[in-house]
Motif scaffolding. Structure first.
Motif, PDB file in Angstrom:
ATOM      1  N   PRO A  11       0.817  -1.224   0.000  1.00 43.02           N
ATOM      2  CA  PRO A  11       0.000   0.000   0.000  1.00 43.02           C
ATOM      3  C   PRO A  11       0.847   1.268   0.000  1.00 43.02           C
ATOM      4  N   MET A  12       1.978   1.241   0.739  1.00 40.46           N
ATOM      5  CA  MET A  12       2.862   2.405   0.737  1.00 40.46           C
ATOM      6  C   MET A  12       3.426   2.642  -0.654  1.00 40.46           C
ATOM      7  N   GLY A  13       3.739   1.541  -1.355  1.00 41.05           N
ATOM      8  CA  GLY A  13       4.255   1.664  -2.714  1.00 41.05           C
ATOM      9  C   GLY A  13       3.237   2.276  -3.651  1.00 41.05           C
ATOM     10  N   ILE A  17       3.791   5.614  -5.775  1.00 34.09           N
ATOM     11  CA  ILE A  17       3.607   5.713  -7.227  1.00 34.09           C
ATOM     12  C   ILE A  17       2.589   6.799  -7.568  1.00 34.09           C
ATOM     13  N   ASN A  18       1.484   6.804  -6.845  1.00 28.83           N
ATOM     14  CA  ASN A  18       0.443   7.810  -7.054  1.00 28.83           C
ATOM     15  C   ASN A  18       0.989   9.216  -6.815  1.00 28.83           C
ATOM     16  N   GLY A  19       1.766   9.368  -5.729  1.00 28.66           N
ATOM     17  CA  GLY A  19       2.311  10.679  -5.383  1.00 28.66           C
ATOM     18  C   GLY A  19       3.321  11.182  -6.396  1.00 28.66           C
ATOM     19  N   ILE A  71      11.073   9.982   6.264  1.00 25.22           N
ATOM     20  CA  ILE A  71      10.371  10.461   5.067  1.00 25.22           C
ATOM     21  C   ILE A  71       9.202   9.537   4.708  1.00 25.22           C
ATOM     22  N   LEU A  72       9.293   8.265   5.124  1.00 25.33           N
ATOM     23  CA  LEU A  72       8.247   7.297   4.795  1.00 25.33           C
ATOM     24  C   LEU A  72       7.046   7.381   5.738  1.00 25.33           C
ATOM     25  N   ASP A  73       7.214   8.119   6.833  1.00 29.33           N
ATOM     26  CA  ASP A  73       6.159   8.145   7.860  1.00 29.33           C
ATOM     27  C   ASP A  73       4.924   8.907   7.409  1.00 29.33           C
ATOM     28  N   TYR A 135      14.141   4.375   2.931  1.00 29.53           N
ATOM     29  CA  TYR A 135      13.773   2.969   3.088  1.00 29.53           C
ATOM     30  C   TYR A 135      14.969   2.167   3.598  1.00 29.53           C
ATOM     31  N   LEU A 136      16.154   2.467   3.042  1.00 29.13           N
ATOM     32  CA  LEU A 136      17.378   1.821   3.503  1.00 29.13           C
ATOM     33  C   LEU A 136      17.646   2.166   4.971  1.00 29.13           C
TER      34      LEU A 136
END
Length: 210
Positions: A11-13, A17-19, A71-73, A135-136
């Protein structure tokens, strides 16, 4: 431990992609194609850079300080009002570091493969680079990785799950001719020699053939 393909299929992916598609004004399907090619390539280039003590030290410092995964939060916030210029500038810096003077060739190759113009590719890469680093950084923190062997193992595992033809080439991003260039050596592997001829678009097309 999650690989890059797991991220893109999550879902995050989908949100990513959408963003990115919304930010760059490109179709989601093409954006997804570009990200699925570009993100492993960036990670492979980071793995190549981490093969030297200085490279590992620089990567670990970046992950400890700026790129810790935060940044992923809030991807919704990241893309909500348009990606902040500081994020784009950060991405440009990462790309310059990991791709060096091969960056225009990479952008042109991805452009030829995806059908998007090189300017759109450049913008997608600038957004993708901090995401890959984040992500890393998050995976590194969750695994409590603090040394060179650990970070190289982490990079390798995150590249796992690639289609076999991608994996064997990306995981072999070595500087065979000692000139410091990752992509020349990928060219050699694809073409069966170390000759630096032929368009990078064609050989990266072979690298990422579905």
């Amino acid at each position: 431990m999650s690989g890059l393909l797991d991220l893109l299929n999550s879902p995050m992916g989908k949100q990513l992609i959408n963003g990115v598609a919304g930010q760059t004004g490109q179709p989601e399907s093409k954006t997804a194609d570009v990200l699925s090619m570009a993100m492993p390539l960036l990670l492979g280039a980071m793995k190549k850079n981490a093969s030297s003590p200085q490279g590992v030290e620089g990567l670990m410092n970046a992950l400890s300080n700026k790129h810790n995964g935060s940044i992923l939060d809030d991807l919704g916030g990241l893309f909500g009002g348009g990606v902040d210029q500081s994020v784009m500038d950060d991405g440009a810096g990462i790309l310059g570091h990991v791709l060096g003077n091969k960056q225009p060739q990479v952008e042109n190759a991805l452009s030829q493969k995806s059908g998007l113009d090189a300017g759109a590719i450049a913008n997608i890469l600038k957004i993708a680079a901090p995401i890959v680093m984040g992500y890393l950084g998050r995976e590194r923190n969750s695994g409590n990785v603090n040394d060179a062997n650990g970070i190289n193992s982490l990079l390798g595992s995150m590249l796992g799950g690639q289609p076999q033809q991608n994996q064997s080439l990306i995981m072999s991003l070595i500087d065979a001719d000692g000139d410091g260039s990752v992509l020349d050596d990928v060219a050699g592997m694809v073409m069966g020699s170390n000759k630096k001829s032929g368009g990078l678009g064609g050989l990266l097309g072979g690298l990422f053939k579905k």
